[in-house]
Structure formats: structure tokens, C-alpha cells
Design a protein around this motif. Structure first.
Motif, PDB file in Angstrom:
ATOM      1  N   PRO A  35      -8.294  26.282  -1.416  1.00  0.00           N
ATOM      2  CA  PRO A  35      -8.648  27.582  -0.890  1.00  0.00           C
ATOM      3  C   PRO A  35      -9.072  28.447   0.268  1.00  0.00           C
ATOM      4  N   ARG A  36      -8.633  28.749   0.174  1.00  0.00           N
ATOM      5  CA  ARG A  36      -8.421  30.100   1.792  1.00  0.00           C
ATOM      6  C   ARG A  36     -10.063  30.098   2.299  1.00  0.00           C
ATOM      7  N   ASP A  91     -12.489  28.416   1.313  1.00  0.00           N
ATOM      8  CA  ASP A  91     -12.977  27.047   1.819  1.00  0.00           C
ATOM      9  C   ASP A  91     -12.232  26.266   2.596  1.00  0.00           C
ATOM     10  N   ARG A  92     -11.620  26.860   3.812  1.00  0.00           N
ATOM     11  CA  ARG A  92     -10.461  25.823   4.662  1.00  0.00           C
ATOM     12  C   ARG A  92     -11.889  25.657   5.992  1.00  0.00           C
ATOM     13  N   GLY A 126      -3.307  23.311  -1.475  1.00  0.00           N
ATOM     14  CA  GLY A 126      -4.595  23.899  -2.374  1.00  0.00           C
ATOM     15  C   GLY A 126      -5.576  24.103  -1.975  1.00  0.00           C
ATOM     16  N   HIS A 147     -12.698  19.785  -2.405  1.00  0.00           N
ATOM     17  CA  HIS A 147     -11.364  19.624  -3.100  1.00  0.00           C
ATOM     18  C   HIS A 147     -10.165  19.036  -2.921  1.00  0.00           C
TER      19      HIS A 147
END
Length: 533
Positions: free
Chosen positions: A478-479, A481-482, A476, A491
Motif C-alpha cells: 500500500p502507498r 506503507d511505502r 502490492g 507486507h
């Protein structure tokens, strides 16, 4: 009214006594029963309040409970507690009850020597209100023993009554007659020596107070205060608590005595929590010094580490060291036990692993085999888990081996899965350790999460559910934060530690180490995140 004859005299048991005839004497023992009932009620109240206080585990929780209980005892609505140990070693904090942070800041603008809690903290004498005796001197109790009585005859504040069984066959004392006086009953909760408390029953009307003090009182809407020192027997002055009244008032002698008894117990409890807090802080400082101060910069990979210390201090650790030809060594591990001895063992193992990685880092199995031999020779009664990975960032290739350690987790746009590692025993559990290594190829933009077993134990429940919860948290992310390994680690920790540490870990820049100490967890948690470009 029809049917009622007003001339009919009232029944005898409701008739008013005739003038000149003395009223019936009170039942024998009524005074004794009333005083015993009050004594039992006060003891029950103190017992309930101290039980609630004993369940607190941190200084902040204990100070908040102290304020709530003290407000109920003295009849106030608001208050504040200042923790300021006299030895100067801290920690220092201010907690409010019914006061916002801005209100506490406003109160702190009053000169310290003009406030009741400041005078208690600084050991300054209090000033009694004008034209009245000091409120800390209660009126003499006619039932109390005379001055100069033998100390053995004076009951203590919480002394138990004499429960000796009387001789039922012996003739008892005659019942008191109508005009006889009931023997005085000693008050088992009678005020003892006056506590060095400070009461200001009328802040707005006392001209001797500092003008700034009266101005702040008028602005915040309180008209009286009552302050109590927090003194422990062994540590001395710990702080002070002050309760605020909306109207001019002050607690009577009974309320003062009850809150004084409660305050003495609370001070000893705070002293124990203070000792624990200082021990935890020292262990956390030693742990931070033993762990890497910064992450290395290696082309093709970005690193971030997070450490959430446990309450007892453990031996979880991580490491990242650059190796020849642009390679990178990644390691996480955990030493059995807790406290300073576990920290010392952790420091020795981490330093030894760095040396073995430099010599033969391309073979993670050999690195862990050497570490296992060292552990058996130097720490025969201790075990440890460890995972070492030899990474080539340019090729995005990783060779890793684990000894009783949880498998890494790969997080990317197309997959979130655990790395299939071979099962093996922890270091120190077998006479000879060896397990096959595993090869892993990561895609551009994927992040590999290495973590210690303390994370799974913090999650709680069955191991398979802990793994599932960790997987769901990683999936889960978020894109947005990747691209940041620190954001990925934050996260995941924030979600999986929501139950054990409500505040969650602090955020931090990638490549650094940060984390809020989890007060509710005993296990150390370490997470090392490596994002490959």
C-alpha cells in the motif's frame, strides 16, 4: 382378520419354550468371539488415535489432539491441558477444548490445590468421593487370573494373543454341553495397575470441594471432571489433562484404561516434541545474539530487518554497518547446512565481512573475494552465498556484488523491479571467485529489499514462479506503507509466507528486527530493507 385362523399354532421355530424345559445353550465360543471383537475394536481405536497424534509437529497441535482424543475416549465434551514440565525449564502453556480464553482464565482463579489437574501437577494425593470406593480401583474381573498368579501368565495391556497354529490332526476338546461353562478368556486389554488419575463425579454435590471450585463449575456449566497426568519415562511429569462433563458422570474402568494407554503414548510424544522445541528455542536465541541488535542511523536512509527462523535453525544473516564519509555497507548471506555448526560458521563469516568492509568497502568485489579466501581456508567443506552493497545515501548510489545470491528488489511508486546482477557461483564452489559489480541509482522514496534464498525456498515451486510471487507482493505494498521500510518488509513477508507460516511475521518498528518463528518452514528467512530519502 379375514383369512387368518387364530387357532392355527405358531411355527415350531417361533414357539416359546415350554415351562420346565431349559433353553438352548449358547453356541460354543460365543463368549470368546465377543471378547475378541471388543479387544480388536479397542486396539483399532487406539491405533487410529495414536496415528493422528504422531502426525502433530508442535506442542500446541499435540495437546489439542490429545484433548480431542481423550474426550472421545472418556465421553466428555470439553477439557483443558496444562503443559508444565517438572524440571522448570518450560515452556508452559494451557490449551482448551470447547473453552474460550476467558473460561480458562476463570478456571485458573480456583486455588491450584483445589483442582484435580493442580493436585496432579503438584503431586498431591486425590480424595475419593464419599461413601464409595475409589473410582480408580476397578471391580475384579472374574476372567482375570487370581492374585498371586505367575507374572508370565498375566497378559499385559497390549499383549498379543497366542497365535500358535494348533495341530489339526490332534483331537480337539469336546464341545461344551448344554450345562457346561465356557472357559474364561483373558481380556488382553484388561486394566493393569491403576493410573494416578483423579475423578470428581459430582462437583456441585461434593461439599468437600473448595467453594470457589463449585462456583466456577456452576458458572461454566460443568458438573464432573476427570483428570489424567502426563508423565514421560525419562523426563517425568510434563503436565496434566482434565476433561469436563456437563452432567454428573465418570468414566468406567474400561474407558479409564483406554485413555490411560493413550495418555502414556501421548506423554512420550510430548516429551519428544518438548525436546525439539527447547532445541529450536536455543538455536533461535543463539541466532538472535549473532545478528545485529539494532540498525545504525545514517543520514539519508532508513533501515529495517526481519528474521524468520526456520524449524531446524540455519545460517542466514544480515548486517548493516556505517562506513567513513557517510557511506553504508549492507550485506545478506546464507551458509550451507543447519544447526549449531552452521550458526558458528555464520558468525565467523559475518564478523570477517565487517572487517573487510571497513578496509575496502568501496570495492564490493574485493570484499567478497577476501571472504571467499577465508572460507576456503577455514571452512573447506562448506559453501555460502553473499551479497554486499556499498551505499552512499546522500547521492542515492549503490555499488553491489553478489556470490550466488538472489538479486535485490527495488520498490517505489513508479517501479518495482529486480536489479540485474551478474551470475556467479557461491563462495567456496570455485578455486578463485570474482564477478563484476553493478551500479545502481535509486530515486527518492524507493526501498531496496535484500533477502536470502531461504525466502524463495519457503515460497516453493519453480524458481521463476517464486520470483514472480515475490515481485507481485512487493508491487502490492500500500502507498501509505511505502514510507516505512519495516512496513514494506512486513507486507511482503506476510503475503509470500502465507502458505508456510499462517500467522505471518510480527510487525515491528522500522530499524528493528522482529519475526514470528515459522513452525511450518525449515528454511531461515532474512530480509533487509533500506529506504532512501
Amino acid at each position: 382378520m379375514a383369512g387368518i385362523d387364530p387357532t392355527v399354532p405358531s411355527p415350531a421355530h417361533t414357539a416359546t419354550p415350554l415351562p420346565g424345559i431349559p433353553a438352548a445353550a449358547p453356541a460354543p465360543g460365543a463368549q470368546i468371539q465377543d471378547r475378541l471383537a471388543g479387544w480388536v475394536s479397542d486396539l483399532t481405536t487406539l491405533h487410529e488415535l495414536t496415528e493422528r497424534l504422531a502426525r502433530t509437529r508442535t506442542l500446541d497441535e499435540a495437546l489439542r489432539e490429545l484433548l480431542r482424543a481423550g474426550a472421545a475416549l472418556v465421553g466428555a465434551r470439553r477439557g483443558m491441558a496444562v503443559l508444565e514440565p517438572a524440571d522448570g525449564h518450560g515452556p508452559t502453556t494451557t490449551i482448551g477444548l470447547g473453552l474460550a480464553h476467558a473460561d480458562l482464565g476463570t478456571i485458573e482463579t480456583v486455588p491450584r490445590g483445589a483442582t484435580s489437574y493442580g493436585r496432579l501437577l503438584d503431586g498431591l494425593p486425590g480424595v475419593p468421593p464419599p461413601d464409595r470406593p475409589p473410582a480408580s480401583d476397578p471391580a475384579p474381573d472374574p476372567a482375570a487370573p487370581a492374585v498371586g498368579a505367575s507374572p508370565a501368565a498375566v497378559p499385559g495391556p497390549l499383549a498379543a494373543p497366542d497365535l500358535a497354529t494348533p495341530d489339526l490332526a490332534a483331537p480337539g476338546p469336546a464341545a461344551p454341553g448344554p450345562g457346561a461353562s465356557v472357559p474364561a478368556v483373558p481380556d488382553l486389554l484388561a486394566p493393569g495397575p491403576a493410573a494416578p488419575d483423579l475423578a470428581a463425579p459430582d462437583l456441585l454435590g461434593d461439599e468437600r470441594l473448595d467453594p470457589r471450585h463449585r462456583e466456577v463449575a456452576a458458572r461454566l456449566g460443568f458438573a464432573a471432571s476427570y483428570a489424567l497426568p502426563l508423565d514421560a519415562e525419562d523426563t517425568g511429569r510434563l503436565g496434566a489433562a482434565v476433561w469436563l462433563y456437563d452432567e454428573p458422570a465418570e468414566p468406567d474402568a474400561r474407558r479409564r484404561h483406554l485413555v490411560g494407554l493413550y495418555g502414556r503414548y501421548a506423554s512420550e510424544h510430548l516429551a519428544r516434541l518438548l525436546e525439539l522445541e527447547r532445541g529450536r528455542a536455543e538455536i533461535a536465541t543463539i541466532t538472535e545474539e549473532l545478528l545485529p541488535t539494532r540498525m545504525p542511523r545514517v543520514p539519508g536512509v532508513r533501515l529495517a530487518a526481519r528474521h524468520v527462523p526456520g524449524a531446524r535453525g540455519g545460517g542466514d544473516w544480515y548486517d548493516a554497518l556505517p562506513l567513513p564519509e557517510g557511506a553504508l555497507g549492507l550485506a545478506v548471506g546464507s551458509v550451507s547446512g543447519s544447526g549449531p555448526s552452521a550458526l558458528a560458521a555464520m558468525g565467523r563469516l559475518r564478523a570477517s565481512l565487517r572487517a573487510y568492509a571497513v578496509m575496502e568497502g568501496e570495492d564490493p568485489v574485493a570484499v567478497l573475494s577476501d571472504l571467499e579466501l577465508l572460507l576456503r581456508l577455514t571452512e573447506p567443506a562448506r559453501s555460502a552465498t553473499a551479497l554486499f552493497a556499498f551505499a552512499e545515501p546522500v547521492r542515492r548510489k549503490i555499488v553491489l556484488a553478489g556470490a550466488g545470491h538472489a538479486p535485490p528488489l527495488v520498490v517505489g511508486d513508479r517501479r518495482t523491479e529486480y536489479v540485474e546482477t551478474s551470475l556467479s557461483a557461491p563462495l567456496g564452489m570455485l578455486s578463485c571467485w570474482e564477478a563484476p559489480s553493478v551500479d545502481l541509482v535509486v530515486e527518492p522514496g524507493e526501498t531496496v529489499l535484500l533477502y536470502t534464498d531461504g525466502l524463495l525456498r519457503r515460497i516453493g515451486g519453480p524458481v521463476d514462479r517464486a520470483f514472480a510471487r515475490l515481485h507481485a507482493a512487493a508491487a502490492g505494498v500500500p502507498r501509505a506503507d511505502r514510507a516505512d521500510p519495516g512496513a514494506v518488509a512486513d507486507h511482503v513477508l506476510r503475503l509470500v509466507l502465507a502458505g508456510a507460516s499462517p500467522d505471518g511475521p510480527d510487525g515491528g518498528s522500522a530499524g528493528g528486527r522482529s519475526g514470528r518463528r515459522g513452525q511450518d518452514g525449515d528454511e531461515d528467512v532474512v530480509m533487509l530493507a533500506a529506504r532512501f530519502d
